[in-house]
Design an enzyme around this catalytic site. Sequence first.
Site, PDB file in Angstrom:
ATOM      1  N   GLY A  29      50.598 -53.418 -36.289  1.00  0.00           N
ATOM      2  CA  GLY A  29      50.407 -52.145 -36.981  1.00  0.00           C
ATOM      3  C   GLY A  29      50.138 -52.292 -38.468  1.00  0.00           C
ATOM      4  O   GLY A  29      50.164 -51.307 -39.207  1.00  0.00           O
ATOM      5  N   HIS A  70      59.518 -55.549 -26.816  1.00  0.00           N
ATOM      6  CA  HIS A  70      58.518 -55.296 -27.861  1.00  0.00           C
ATOM      7  C   HIS A  70      59.185 -55.407 -29.233  1.00  0.00           C
ATOM      8  O   HIS A  70      60.364 -55.060 -29.383  1.00  0.00           O
ATOM      9  CB  HIS A  70      57.915 -53.898 -27.687  1.00  0.00           C
ATOM     10  CG  HIS A  70      56.789 -53.664 -28.638  1.00  0.00           C
ATOM     11  ND1 HIS A  70      57.003 -53.225 -29.914  1.00  0.00           N
ATOM     12  CD2 HIS A  70      55.459 -53.871 -28.511  1.00  0.00           C
ATOM     13  CE1 HIS A  70      55.827 -53.154 -30.540  1.00  0.00           C
ATOM     14  NE2 HIS A  70      54.882 -53.531 -29.712  1.00  0.00           N
ATOM     15  N   GLU A 111      53.176 -61.632 -30.087  1.00  0.00           N
ATOM     16  CA  GLU A 111      52.894 -60.631 -31.115  1.00  0.00           C
ATOM     17  C   GLU A 111      53.609 -61.009 -32.408  1.00  0.00           C
ATOM     18  O   GLU A 111      54.799 -60.713 -32.568  1.00  0.00           O
ATOM     19  CB  GLU A 111      53.387 -59.261 -30.656  1.00  0.00           C
ATOM     20  CG  GLU A 111      52.725 -58.760 -29.412  1.00  0.00           C
ATOM     21  CD  GLU A 111      52.822 -57.247 -29.307  1.00  0.00           C
ATOM     22  OE1 GLU A 111      51.786 -56.591 -29.377  1.00  0.00           O
ATOM     23  OE2 GLU A 111      53.931 -56.717 -29.198  1.00  0.00           O
ATOM     24  N   LYS A 123      52.779 -46.469 -27.627  1.00  0.00           N
ATOM     25  CA  LYS A 123      54.013 -46.217 -28.399  1.00  0.00           C
ATOM     26  C   LYS A 123      54.367 -44.721 -28.280  1.00  0.00           C
ATOM     27  O   LYS A 123      54.118 -44.135 -27.225  1.00  0.00           O
ATOM     28  CB  LYS A 123      53.828 -46.676 -29.843  1.00  0.00           C
ATOM     29  CG  LYS A 123      53.294 -48.107 -29.887  1.00  0.00           C
ATOM     30  CD  LYS A 123      53.313 -48.733 -31.237  1.00  0.00           C
ATOM     31  CE  LYS A 123      52.763 -50.158 -31.126  1.00  0.00           C
ATOM     32  NZ  LYS A 123      52.816 -50.896 -32.356  1.00  0.00           N
ATOM     33  N   SER A 175      47.290 -55.841 -34.281  1.00  0.00           N
ATOM     34  CA  SER A 175      46.037 -55.393 -34.900  1.00  0.00           C
ATOM     35  C   SER A 175      44.792 -55.948 -34.210  1.00  0.00           C
ATOM     36  O   SER A 175      43.814 -56.290 -34.865  1.00  0.00           O
ATOM     37  CB  SER A 175      46.034 -55.720 -36.400  1.00  0.00           C
ATOM     38  OG  SER A 175      47.137 -55.090 -37.037  1.00  0.00           O
TER      39      SER A 175
HETATM   40  P1  PGA Z   1      48.920 -52.814 -33.025  1.00  0.00           P
HETATM   41  O1  PGA Z   1      50.181 -52.864 -32.078  1.00  0.00           O
HETATM   42  O2  PGA Z   1      47.718 -53.157 -32.174  1.00  0.00           O
HETATM   43  O3  PGA Z   1      48.864 -51.399 -33.529  1.00  0.00           O
HETATM   44  O4  PGA Z   1      49.119 -53.804 -34.098  1.00  0.00           O
HETATM   45  C1  PGA Z   1      50.342 -53.871 -31.120  1.00  0.00           C
HETATM   46  C2  PGA Z   1      51.660 -53.687 -30.417  1.00  0.00           C
HETATM   47  O5  PGA Z   1      52.625 -53.280 -31.070  1.00  0.00           O
HETATM   48  O6  PGA Z   1      51.786 -53.929 -29.200  1.00  0.00           O
END
Ligand code: PGA
Length: 256
Positions: free
Chosen positions: A175, A97, A169, A13, A216
Site C-alpha cells: 500500500g 496478512h 509481501e 481489504k 504494490s
Molecule cells: P497493495 O496490497 O497491492 O495495495 O500493496 C497488497 C496486499 O496487502 O495484499
Amino acid sequence: MTKRTRLLVANWKMNGDAELVSTMTDSLSAVLGNDAISSQVDVVLCAPNTLLGRFTEHRDFSLGGQNVSQYEKGAYTGETSASQLEAVACEYALVGHSERRHVFGETDALIANKFATAAASNLIPVLCIGESLEEREQGETEQALQRQLNAVIKVTDEKHWEKAVIGYEPVWAIGTGKTATPEIAQSAHKFIRDYLATQSQTASIASSVKVLYGGSMKPENAAKLMDQPDIDGGLIGGASLSPDSFVAIINAAANF
Ligand code: PGA
C-alpha cells in the site's frame, strides 16, 4: 523444472460494495471467458465477508476470505470459521496478512494455528509472510521469513502443506506504492522455496508450492515481477479495486 500455473489473488481489504461486485464480475467474466487466458492463470477474489454471498454461483474465478478463525465454532464474537467461509463458496483464505499481524497484533503462533485449521478444512490457505522495513534495513529479511515459516511448520502436518500457497509481501511495499524490484522479490522467493526444501514437513512441496508476490503490484510492474522464475503470481490490494487495472494484471500474468 516444475511448471507452476499462475495465480492472482485480489485482496479488497475493507473496500468495495455491491456495485464493485457486479462491475468486477462482468470484467472478469469477459477476460476469463477467453480460454487462452483462463488456461494460464487462476484468479481468486478475497472480498469482505459481507459481500461474498453476492457473487453469482457460476463464475470463472474463485472466492476467498481475508482472514479465518483458528477455532471451528463457538463463542468467538466477530470471528468467521473455515466452514462458514466454505458455506459462502470460498475456496481460499488469506492467513497472516501483514495488516492482521501489524494492525491487529496477530502473532506468529496465532497465525500458525489459523493456518493449521484452514489447511485441515477444505480451504486453501494463502500464508502471507514478509519482513518489515526495519528488518530489511538491519539485514534480517531471511531470519524474519524463516521465523514466520517455522511457526507454521511446527504445527502443520506434512499432508496439509500440499495445497498451501505462500504470499511473500514485504511490509514496506504494501500500500506504499514502493514495489520490491523483481530481483529483490526473486531473491526472497528463492529463499522461501530453498528453506522449505530443507524442512522435512515441506521438502516434498518446495518446488511445487506457489509463491505469490504482494506489495504494490500494478499493471506497470506485474509482468516483470512474474517473469522471475520463483514468482508464480500476485497478491494484489489497491490495483484489484479497479476492474481495468486488475484485468491488465491478469493479461500480464497470462503473457498477453
Ligand atoms: P497493495 O496490497 O497491492 O495495495 O500493496 C497488497 C496486499 O496487502 O495484499
